[in-house]
Structures are given as structure tokens and as C-alpha cells.
Design a protein around this motif. Structure first.
Motif, PDB file in Angstrom:
ATOM      1  N   UNK A  55       0.815  -1.286  -0.101  1.00 56.70           N
ATOM      2  CA  UNK A  55      -0.083  -0.102   0.068  1.00 56.70           C
ATOM      3  C   UNK A  55       0.876   1.271   0.173  1.00 56.70           C
ATOM      4  N   UNK A  56       0.246   2.340   0.071  1.00 60.19           N
ATOM      5  CA  UNK A  56       0.946   3.458  -0.089  1.00 60.19           C
ATOM      6  C   UNK A  56       0.899   4.361   1.278  1.00 60.19           C
ATOM      7  N   UNK A  57       0.555   3.890   2.441  1.00 58.38           N
ATOM      8  CA  UNK A  57       0.355   4.300   3.436  1.00 58.38           C
ATOM      9  C   UNK A  57       1.682   3.990   4.545  1.00 58.38           C
ATOM     10  N   UNK A  58       2.304   5.010   4.903  1.00 56.80           N
ATOM     11  CA  UNK A  58       3.464   5.124   5.836  1.00 56.80           C
ATOM     12  C   UNK A  58       3.123   5.657   7.029  1.00 56.80           C
ATOM     13  N   UNK A  59       4.152   5.002   7.888  1.00 57.86           N
ATOM     14  CA  UNK A  59       4.101   5.482   9.537  1.00 57.86           C
ATOM     15  C   UNK A  59       5.073   6.797   9.444  1.00 57.86           C
ATOM     16  N   UNK A  60       4.655   7.815  10.347  1.00 59.08           N
ATOM     17  CA  UNK A  60       5.509   9.020  10.616  1.00 59.08           C
ATOM     18  C   UNK A  60       6.846   8.615  10.470  1.00 59.08           C
ATOM     19  N   UNK A  61       7.956   9.465   9.731  1.00 59.14           N
ATOM     20  CA  UNK A  61       9.428   9.078   9.584  1.00 59.14           C
ATOM     21  C   UNK A  61       9.532   8.004   8.907  1.00 59.14           C
ATOM     22  N   UNK A  62       8.703   7.078   8.278  1.00 60.83           N
ATOM     23  CA  UNK A  62       9.195   5.712   7.559  1.00 60.83           C
ATOM     24  C   UNK A  62       9.566   6.231   6.183  1.00 60.83           C
ATOM     25  N   UNK A  63      10.493   5.707   5.754  1.00 60.75           N
ATOM     26  CA  UNK A  63      11.176   6.035   4.355  1.00 60.75           C
ATOM     27  C   UNK A  63      10.063   5.656   3.074  1.00 60.75           C
ATOM     28  N   UNK A  64       9.903   6.275   2.238  1.00 60.19           N
ATOM     29  CA  UNK A  64       9.460   6.102   0.994  1.00 60.19           C
ATOM     30  C   UNK A  64      10.360   5.734  -0.063  1.00 60.19           C
ATOM     31  N   UNK A  65      10.327   4.494  -0.401  1.00 55.77           N
ATOM     32  CA  UNK A  65      11.014   4.135  -1.972  1.00 55.77           C
ATOM     33  C   UNK A  65      10.572   3.770  -2.926  1.00 55.77           C
ATOM     34  N   UNK A  66      11.014   4.461  -3.809  1.00 56.41           N
ATOM     35  CA  UNK A  66      10.595   4.576  -5.479  1.00 56.41           C
ATOM     36  C   UNK A  66      11.307   3.786  -6.341  1.00 56.41           C
ATOM     37  N   UNK A  67      10.844   2.928  -7.251  1.00 54.14           N
ATOM     38  CA  UNK A  67      11.424   2.245  -8.206  1.00 54.14           C
ATOM     39  C   UNK A  67      10.944   2.928  -9.582  1.00 54.14           C
ATOM     40  N   UNK A  68      11.757   3.069 -10.697  1.00 54.30           N
ATOM     41  CA  UNK A  68      11.476   3.832 -11.710  1.00 54.30           C
ATOM     42  C   UNK A  68      12.305   3.392 -12.903  1.00 54.30           C
ATOM     43  N   UNK A  69      11.645   3.559 -14.016  1.00 54.56           N
ATOM     44  CA  UNK A  69      12.344   2.998 -15.295  1.00 54.56           C
ATOM     45  C   UNK A  69      12.375   4.059 -16.201  1.00 54.56           C
ATOM     46  N   UNK A  70      13.646   5.210 -16.158  1.00 46.91           N
ATOM     47  CA  UNK A  70      13.776   6.467 -17.198  1.00 46.91           C
ATOM     48  C   UNK A  70      14.006   5.637 -18.693  1.00 46.91           C
ATOM     49  N   UNK A  71      13.410   6.203 -19.576  1.00 46.14           N
ATOM     50  CA  UNK A  71      13.868   5.935 -20.869  1.00 46.14           C
ATOM     51  C   UNK A  71      14.037   7.260 -21.852  1.00 46.14           C
ATOM     52  N   UNK A  72      14.521   7.372 -22.855  1.00 42.32           N
ATOM     53  CA  UNK A  72      14.761   8.438 -23.715  1.00 42.32           C
ATOM     54  C   UNK A  72      15.833   9.426 -23.270  1.00 42.32           C
ATOM     55  N   UNK A  73      16.680   8.938 -22.304  1.00 42.27           N
ATOM     56  CA  UNK A  73      17.810   9.826 -21.833  1.00 42.27           C
ATOM     57  C   UNK A  73      18.956  10.033 -22.861  1.00 42.27           C
ATOM     58  N   UNK A  74      19.679  10.921 -22.615  1.00 36.67           N
ATOM     59  CA  UNK A  74      20.944  11.305 -23.639  1.00 36.67           C
ATOM     60  C   UNK A  74      22.287  10.500 -22.931  1.00 36.67           C
ATOM     61  N   UNK A  75      23.221  10.536 -23.784  1.00 36.40           N
ATOM     62  CA  UNK A  75      24.490   9.716 -23.383  1.00 36.40           C
ATOM     63  C   UNK A  75      25.594  10.752 -23.407  1.00 36.40           C
ATOM     64  N   UNK A  76      26.295  11.030 -22.505  1.00 36.91           N
ATOM     65  CA  UNK A  76      27.556  11.736 -22.478  1.00 36.91           C
ATOM     66  C   UNK A  76      28.687  10.834 -22.750  1.00 36.91           C
ATOM     67  N   UNK A  77      29.815  11.622 -22.145  1.00 41.25           N
ATOM     68  CA  UNK A  77      31.175  10.572 -22.298  1.00 41.25           C
ATOM     69  C   UNK A  77      31.801  10.743 -20.998  1.00 41.25           C
ATOM     70  N   UNK A  78      32.578   9.828 -20.273  1.00 42.33           N
ATOM     71  CA  UNK A  78      33.287   9.920 -19.034  1.00 42.33           C
ATOM     72  C   UNK A  78      34.502  10.367 -19.479  1.00 42.33           C
ATOM     73  N   UNK A  79      35.123  10.334 -20.449  1.00 43.03           N
ATOM     74  CA  UNK A  79      36.528  10.714 -20.807  1.00 43.03           C
ATOM     75  C   UNK A  79      37.233   9.591 -21.059  1.00 43.03           C
TER      76      UNK A  79
END
Length: 188
Positions: free
Chosen positions: A81-105
Motif C-alpha cells: 500500500x501507499x500508507x506510511x508511518x511518520x518518519x518511515x522512508x518512501x522507496x520508489x522504483x522507476x525506469x527512465x527512457x529516452x535519456x541522452x548519453x555523454x562521455x566519461x572521458x
């Protein structure tokens, strides 16, 4: 393969006309190679079509989930569920798409993303905005497409009630941004 090809062609139709022809042409070349029995060449050509689509598409955030844990792409335990106790950490998982690519050198492609958060009350009142509350940087020899972003939120100080968390993801290698939201409740 035909259903993947059909999905890629459908997505190509929704991109700009300049890119759509290139994506469709590359996908058609992949289909020809597959029909000729050259699976490796078909996959390589298909990846070219995917690369063209990826560059043309906007940044987006898919499969946003509140989770108990996440350890890899598609490897998470969704929260009941999406119900949390006061002070409890909310952890999100997500999958980004369409991002760009740079170079690390160092010869690697560099993916860089960050996230801002705006918390709103149930009535829609803006309670606060926090910039760059999370980020991810990945260096890889290839243009990785299966990337997950795990975000641990500490919402200490919020009184009991229902809230909407509006996020804005920023691509560090382009000017692309992507909004996404999730609702939470702090138990009384």
C-alpha cells in the motif's frame, strides 16, 4: 520479432517526420536480414532503429512503483500500500527512457539523471520543492537501455494526511525533462 518490429514502427509514426523515415528504414532492413536468415545482422540493424527512436523520443519515466526493495532492472518487491508511518522512508522504483548519453572521458558512455520533488497537500497546496533529491550516474561501454532508478525519500515532518509527490527528472546530457507523480499517505 514481428511484434517488436510492429511496436517499433508504431512508435516511429509518433516521432517527428524527419526521424520516422530513418527509424522505419532501419527496421525494414532488420526485417530483410531476418528473412534472409541472418539473425545477428537483423539484431544489429534493429538496434540501429532503436538508437534512432531513442534519440528522437522525449525523456519519460515508466513503471513508477512504491517498493519495499529494489536491486536491479525489473527486480523489486512492490509495496502492498501507499500508507506510511511518520518518519518511515518512501522507496520508489522507476525506469527512465529516452535519456541522452555523454562521455566519461575514458571511452564510456555516461548516463546522468537527477530528480526534483514538489510535495502537495491533498487540497493541492504546494508545501515545498526540493531540487536534486536523488541522482544516478552510470558509465558503460554500450548505450544501456535497461536502467532503473531507485529513490529513497525521507518525508520527516509531514503530519498525518494524504499527499501528492510531483517529480521532475532531468537528463544531465540533454535539455530533456520528464514529470511524474505518486500519491502517499502518512498514517495518523
Amino acid at each position: 520479432m514481428k511484434s517488436i518490429l510492429a511496436a517499433l514502427l508504431a512508435a516511429a509514426i509518433s516521432t517527428s517526420v524527419a526521424h520516422a523515415g530513418d527509424i522505419a528504414d532501419r527496421a525494414a532492413d532488420a526485417e530483410k536480414a531476418l528473412q534472409a536468415g541472418d539473425g545477428a545482422a537483423a539484431l544489429e540493424k534493429f538496434r540501429g532503429a532503436e538508437e534512432a527512436l531513442w534519440k528522437a523520443m522525449p525523456l519519460a519515466v515508466m513503471n513508477v512503483r512504491q517498493v519495499d526493495s529494489a536491486s536491479g532492472f525489473g527486480i523489486y518487491s512492490e509495496r502492498a500500500n501507499h500508507i506510511y508511518k511518520a518518519g518511515e522512508k518512501v522507496v520508489l522504483y522507476m525506469e527512465p527512457v529516452g535519456y541522452g548519453y555523454g562521455s566519461d572521458g575514458l571511452g564510456n558512455s555516461q548516463i546522468g539523471l537527477s530528480v526534483d520533488l514538489t510535495v502537495l497537500s491533498e487540497a493541492g497546496e504546494k508545501l515545498g520543492t526540493f531540487e536534486k533529491i536523488g541522482s544516478v550516474q552510470v558509465a558503460s561501454r554500450s548505450h544501456n537501455r535497461e536502467l532503473f532508478f531507485k529513490l529513497d525519500l525521507s518525508l520527516d515532518g509531514l503530519p498525518a494526511g494524504k499527499y501528492r509527490c510531483d517529480f521532475l527528472m532531468h537528463d544531465q546530457n540533454s535539455s530533456k525533462t520528464a514529470p511524474f507523480s505518486t500519491d502517499i499517505e502518512i498514517a495518523g
